[in-house]
Design an enzyme around this catalytic site. Structure first.
Site, PDB file in Angstrom:
ATOM      1  N   SER A 140       0.802  -1.127  -0.008  1.00  0.00           N
ATOM      2  CA  SER A 140      -0.010   0.133  -0.083  1.00  0.00           C
ATOM      3  C   SER A 140       0.821   1.208  -0.034  1.00  0.00           C
ATOM      4  CB  SER A 140      -0.772  -0.057   1.257  1.00  0.00           C
ATOM      5  OG  SER A 140      -1.644   1.342   1.417  1.00  0.00           O
ATOM      6  N   TYR A 153      -2.101   0.413  10.883  1.00  0.00           N
ATOM      7  CA  TYR A 153      -2.154  -0.328   9.339  1.00  0.00           C
ATOM      8  C   TYR A 153      -0.797   0.318   8.687  1.00  0.00           C
ATOM      9  CZ  TYR A 153      -3.752  -0.844   4.469  1.00  0.00           C
ATOM     10  OH  TYR A 153      -3.848  -1.311   3.196  1.00  0.00           O
TER      11      TYR A 153
END
Length: 255
Positions: A140, A153
């Site tokens: 990501s 995250y």
């Protein structure tokens, strides 16, 4: 024994994983679909089979090392594995570090980091034996830069990024490519909803005013392109964002 190249996709029950399975199947791969939700991957396998593709569903939790090892044993003897797409992952919560739930951080680390470690370790012998193995890590842009409320995250995706980067160094000279695809804002059916524990208003706010966020199919197309380059070509790191997103925190939103 089938001479069709085999691609294993984790987290194939929805979103980017399911889209990647469809894309690679259309490109001639025999796809092995793994996810925890057995009924979802069985339905996808049936869809792909009906369309004339080879698809094998296998219910799997990548955080369970014993189950991952059993999966590797299942694949052993069924021919080489050419591609592993590490897609299983996800986010929980958007709380600041000062008040975040450590259990959420542990869950995110387990799936985004240790899950990648487990399945990659287990399948590396088969990938190497293929003579043209490819490991894809779906990380990501969170793995490259941080943002408020993303601590857990971001930390997990940094871990996934480091696995890819380190593995590429350690396997230099071996017939295995390590590709990292780092998507930015992708609108799927479940990612934001899961992150906000079913709160549809909070999930919708993530994409509010963004005319065209990335879709699961956009990312799958990117994965397919990277995987189908000639074997000597390695796409080390590919960042893909919608045009409206310049960074993790700078996004053009229409009023």
């Amino acid at each position: 024994m089938s001479t069709t190249p085999t691609a294993v996709i984790t987290g194939a029950s929805s979103g980017i994983g399911a889209a990647t399975a469809r894309s690679l199947a259309a490109s001639g791969y025999r796809v092995v679909l793994t996810a925890r939700r057995k009924e979802r991957i069985e339905a996808l396998a049936a869809e792909l089979t009906e369309a004339g593709h080879e698809a094998v569903p296998y219910a799997l939790d990548v955080t369970d090392r014993a189950a991952v090892d059993a999966f590797a044993a299942f694949l052993d003897g069924r021919g080489p594995v050419h591609v592993l797409v590490n897609n299983a992952g996800g986010a929980l919560g958007a709380d600041p570090v000062s008040s975040a739930d450590p259990a959420d951080w542990r869950t995110m680390y387990d799936v985004n980091v240790l899950g990648v470690l487990h399945i990659t370790q287990a399948l590396l012998p088969a990938l190497t034996a293929s003579g043209e193995g490819t490991v894809v890590v779906l990380s990501s842009t969170a793995g490259l830069a941080t943002y408020e409320g993303g601590g857990g995250y971001v930390a997990a995706k940094h871990g996934a990024h480091v696995i890819a980067e380190t593995l590429r160094l350690e396997l230099c000279g071996q017939p295995v490519r390590i590709i990292e695809i780092a998507p930015g804002m992708v609108k799927t059916d479940e990612f934001a909803t899961t992150r906000f524990r079913g709160d549809q208003d909070k999930a919708a706010a993530v994409y509010a005013g963004v005319a065209e966020p990335l879709t699961a199919e956009d990312v799958a197309d990117t994965v397919n392109w990277a995987v189908t380059r000639p074997p000597h070509v390695n796409i080390d790191l590919l960042v893909v964002r919608p045009r409206a997103q310049a960074s993790n925190y700078k996004v053009h939103r229409e009023s």
